[in-house]
Design an enzyme around this catalytic site. Structure first.
Site, PDB file in Angstrom:
ATOM      1  N   GLU A   1       0.832  -1.211   0.000  1.00 30.86           N
ATOM      2  CA  GLU A   1       0.000   0.000   0.000  1.00 30.86           C
ATOM      3  C   GLU A   1       0.861   1.253   0.000  1.00 30.86           C
ATOM      4  O   GLU A   1       0.567   2.229  -0.684  1.00 30.86           O
ATOM      5  CB  GLU A   1      -0.919  -0.009   1.226  1.00 30.86           C
ATOM      6  CG  GLU A   1      -1.974   1.105   1.226  1.00 30.86           C
ATOM      7  CD  GLU A   1      -1.541   2.358   1.970  1.00 30.86           C
ATOM      8  OE1 GLU A   1      -2.336   3.319   2.031  1.00 30.86           O
ATOM      9  OE2 GLU A   1      -0.405   2.410   2.489  1.00 30.86           O
TER      10      GLU A   1
ATOM     11  N   ASP B   1      -7.675   1.372   8.114  1.00 33.96           N
ATOM     12  CA  ASP B   1      -6.348   1.994   8.086  1.00 33.96           C
ATOM     13  C   ASP B   1      -6.252   2.945   9.272  1.00 33.96           C
ATOM     14  O   ASP B   1      -7.208   3.103  10.032  1.00 33.96           O
ATOM     15  CB  ASP B   1      -6.132   2.736   6.761  1.00 33.96           C
ATOM     16  CG  ASP B   1      -4.669   2.760   6.329  1.00 33.96           C
ATOM     17  OD1 ASP B   1      -3.789   2.905   7.201  1.00 33.96           O
ATOM     18  OD2 ASP B   1      -4.405   2.653   5.116  1.00 33.96           O
TER      19      ASP B   1
END
Length: 356
Positions: free
Chosen positions: A211, A234
């Site tokens: 990511e 997240d």
């Protein structure tokens, strides 16, 4: 939070998994989540998936990214000093004078990021922050040949700092971004496994890769899984400490619950359902706004194939992308509770569509 869950989180955080080198962390995640899943698997690049209630409907993807920021060996000079490149959003200013581990095929190699003493630098005018190419690592050798006995170009590097309790429910460490995401989806699967008979949906918990260097693993696995709905977990920036401009960055506090983001890639109906579930479960939420992008895997999952209804749930995190990230474990504990309640509330075949 139960003791075994804390131990799992600690193991995740302390296991190095810089972008593109997530294998060790993925093993820790799979070993834990396999106790609650009917099926686990990995794909060509190491995205890891654990499935519960396979064949159910709708298909739900719960995703967190496994990688942490780090560096990589880029050049070794004639005196054996090592120069680096970034793996993700590393701030060179806070890397100076840190201990590091270089992860090699022969095992971990300890080094320090050199820092010239103030006595030896001129103090004329304002000191400029270093650039990544200014940093060098000293592993205690005297020449390039000796250094090459220990390290290779392309070896990944992480800072040494590990998980630690600060006070009460506050914990500090590197890589909460985003080990808390993979922790949350694994814990969600654990909670759902205890009530599997009530679950209509197929739930895939995902620990995806890379990511920090371009939202890459999420693109791969979302395309492969073809979910009907995706929720990304997240970290987000807590803004409750000095010098942060809340007018610009919003009002997000550690200890006041997870956040839900509104707008952009966040599907209005999925967000609305999450808010309703949180109210039913008496989970306090904070809210964030976005314009063009969220800066998370949600940005690429939502447009995959014909568009996947998606939403972002975040954990407030002070001092992100530093070795002293700070979170509240009570905030973190609420995320699996929210996600499991969301999944249990889904009806067979239910779809999320914007009403026009």
């Amino acid at each position: 939070m139960r003791e075994s869950s804390i131990k799992f989180l600690q193991s995740l955080v302390n296991t190095p998994s810089p972008s593109g080198h997530e294998v060790r962390g993925q093993r820790v995640w799979l070993n834990y989540v396999s106790d609650f899943a009917e099926e686990t698997f990995t794909d060509a690049y190491g995205n890891a998936v654990a499935v519960l209630n396979k064949g159910g409907s709708p298909r739900i993807m719960l995703a967190g990214h496994a990688d942490e920021i780090g560096m990589t060996v880029n050049f070794i000079n004639k005196d054996g000093f090592i120069y680096v490149r970034r793996l993700g959003g590393v701030d060179p200013a806070i890397v100076r004078a840190q201990r590091v581990t270089i992860h090699t095929t022969k095992g971990p190699v300890r080094g320090v990021v050199g820092n010239v003493a103030p006595h030896l630098t001129k103090q004329e005018g304002e000191k400029k922050p270093p650039k990544i190419e200014d940093l060098f690592i000293d592993i205690g050798v005297s020449n390039r040949r000796d250094a090459e006995k220990w390290v290779q170009i392309g070896d990944p590097i992480t800072l040494v700092d590990e998980f630690e309790f600060l006070r009460g429910d506050l914990a500090i460490g590197r890589a909460f971004d985003n080990k808390i995401g993979t922790f949350s989806v694994a814990e969600t699967l654990r909670l759902l496994s205890q009530r599997k008979g009530e679950l209509k949906a197929e739930v895939s918990a995902v620990s995806n890769i890379m990511e920090e260097v371009g939202l890459l693993g999420a693109r791969q696995i979302a395309y492969s899984l073809k979910p009907d709905c995706a929720i990304v977990v997240d970290v987000t920036h807590a803004t409750d400490y000095p010098t942060v401009n809340q007018h610009q960055h919003g009002d997000v506090k550690v200890g006041k619950g997870p956040t839900i983001t509104r707008g952009g890639c966040n599907h209005a109906e999925v967000v609305k359902r999450l808010e309703r579930v949180a109210k039913q479960e008496k989970i306090k939420l904070q809210f964030e706004a976005m314009s063009a992008t969220s800066g998370t895997d949600t940005d690429v999952i939502f447009w995959t194939r014909g568009g996947i209804p998606s939403a972002l749930v975040s954990l407030p995190n002070r001092y992100m992308h530093s070795p002293v990230e700070m979170i509240n474990l009570k905030d973190l504990e609420k995320i699996p509770q929210l996600l499991s309640a969301f999944c249990l509330g889904l009806k067979r075949g239910e779809q999320f569509k914007v009403v026009i």
